[in-house]
Each structure stands twice: as C-alpha cells, then as structure tokens.
Design a protein around this motif. Structure first.
Motif, PDB file in Angstrom:
ATOM      1  N   THR A 135       0.834  -1.209   0.000  1.00 27.70           N
ATOM      2  CA  THR A 135       0.000   0.000   0.000  1.00 27.70           C
ATOM      3  C   THR A 135       0.862   1.250   0.000  1.00 27.70           C
ATOM      4  N   ARG A 136       1.911   1.251   0.810  1.00 32.99           N
ATOM      5  CA  ARG A 136       2.808   2.410   0.845  1.00 32.99           C
ATOM      6  C   ARG A 136       3.525   2.587  -0.487  1.00 32.99           C
ATOM      7  N   ARG A 139       1.115   4.152  -2.975  1.00 31.71           N
ATOM      8  CA  ARG A 139       0.926   5.572  -2.652  1.00 31.71           C
ATOM      9  C   ARG A 139       2.116   6.392  -3.126  1.00 31.71           C
ATOM     10  N   HIS A 140       3.307   5.819  -3.034  1.00 24.69           N
ATOM     11  CA  HIS A 140       4.502   6.516  -3.520  1.00 24.69           C
ATOM     12  C   HIS A 140       4.394   6.751  -5.024  1.00 24.69           C
ATOM     13  N   ASP A 143       2.161   9.597  -5.589  1.00 26.16           N
ATOM     14  CA  ASP A 143       2.844  10.865  -5.301  1.00 26.16           C
ATOM     15  C   ASP A 143       3.728  11.281  -6.477  1.00 26.16           C
ATOM     16  N   GLN A 164      -5.138  10.392  -7.340  1.00 29.34           N
ATOM     17  CA  GLN A 164      -5.929   9.530  -6.468  1.00 29.34           C
ATOM     18  C   GLN A 164      -6.929   8.688  -7.272  1.00 29.34           C
ATOM     19  N   LEU A 167      -4.920   5.915  -8.692  1.00 33.47           N
ATOM     20  CA  LEU A 167      -4.680   4.927  -7.647  1.00 33.47           C
ATOM     21  C   LEU A 167      -5.911   4.046  -7.465  1.00 33.47           C
TER      22      LEU A 167
END
Length: 201
Positions: A135-136, A139-140, A143, A164, A167
C-alpha cells in the motif's frame, strides 16, 4: 546496418544476477510452501546454496525479497514519464489521459513476469505486513504521478485528484485481476474506460 550498442554483461555481473534470481526464486518457493512468517533467512540461504552473508549482500531482509521488482517498476514509471509528450496538462481530462498511460506502463511491467506477479499477489494478500508495504509503495507511485502532473502545468488540486483516481483504478484492477497479471492490465484499462467515460459526460 545498425550496431547494437547495448552493454555486454560481464561474467561477474551475470553471476551476480543469477545469484540474485536464485535467491528470489528460492525464497518465493519457500514462502508459498510454508508461509512468509515462518521462513527464515538461514533457510532461504541454505536451499539457495549460498551463505547467510551472501544473502545480505543482495537483500536487507525477507521483505526486500518479496519486493525485489520495486526498482523495475520505478524504472518503468520514470521511463514512461520521460517518454510522455511534453505538452501542458491544464485540465482533469488531459491529466487523466496521461495518468492512464503511466498506469498501463506499470501494469505492462508486471505482466512481463506473470509467474512472479502471481506469487507476489498471493503473498501480499495473505500477510498484513506485506500488504502494508504494498500500500505504501502504490501511494509513492501516486505521489510521483501527482508531481509529474504539476510539473506539466496541472493545477495542484486537479493533480491530486487525478493521481488519487488513478490509484483507485489500480486498486480496482488489483482486486478484479487477482493473481493474473494480464487480467490486471485488462482491468486497469477497463477501470479507466469507465472513469474517462464518466468524466466526459
């Protein structure tokens, strides 16, 4: 006649690559046989016929083995960003069109090694600590996409929204495609078709 200018892999580099691949294949096999939590670095090293010290030359821990393709995905994303047209992206429609191309580049990279992806998906969905890192990681990527859009003239609120939404398309593809990397690519395209169709109304 064109000349192949790709660098020739040295014997040392080939051996290092082969050792790294053997560690990954061995670790994935053990993880699937016995579960990620109980397999130790010593067991991986023993089955891969290497020393414990050799393992740590390539990976910091077991999790790094699971996420061994992370650098490949980053390279694929950065390459797709560099190849994207250097045109302004002032609105949501154009931002999403670019986001789609970048997401599909990531999914295409995953499909290059479908067997690896299938095991990766199973491990991540079965182990919360791996799911948290996955998940991290995603998210990277979001970004990085957001920054790319802003650098190309997308207003920050629109860039955040586009990243988003992208994502969300990936997460949809991850759930619907499951362990089939080709299906994930197909579902990502389908999710974006739905999204772009909705935003065009």
């Amino acid at each position: 006649m064109s000349v192949d200018k790709s660098p020739v892999e040295s014997l040392r580099d080939r051996k290092r690559r082969q050792t790294r691949e053997r560690i990954i294949e061995t670790a994935f096999a053990l993880f699937m046989e016995r579960g990620f939590d109980v397999v130790t670095v010593d067991e991986i090293a023993q089955r891969a016929e290497i020393g414990r010290t050799t393992f740590f030359r390539y990976f910091g821990d077991k999790q790094e083995v699971v996420f061994s393709t992370e650098d490949d995905f980053l390279r694929a994303l950065i390459a797709a960003m560099r190849e994207a047209p250097a045109e302004p992206l002032p609105d949501l429609g154009r931002a999403l069109a670019t986001s789609r191309r970048l997401l599909l580049a990531l999914c295409t990279e995953a499909a290059r090694n479908a067997d690896h992806y299938a095991v990766y998906h199973r491990l991540v969905t079965r182990h919360p600590e791996l799911e948290d890192r996955h998940t991290r990681k995603t998210r990277h990527y979001a970004d990085l996409l957001e920054k790319h859009l802003i650098d190309h003239g997308t207003p920050p609120p629109t860039a955040v929204l586009a990243a988003q939404l992208t994502l969300g398309c990936y997460q949809t593809a991850w759930r619907l495609g499951g362990t089939d990397a080709t299906a994930v690519l197909r579902e990502a395209e389908g999710a974006f078709d739905l999204l772009l169709g909705a935003t065009a109304v």
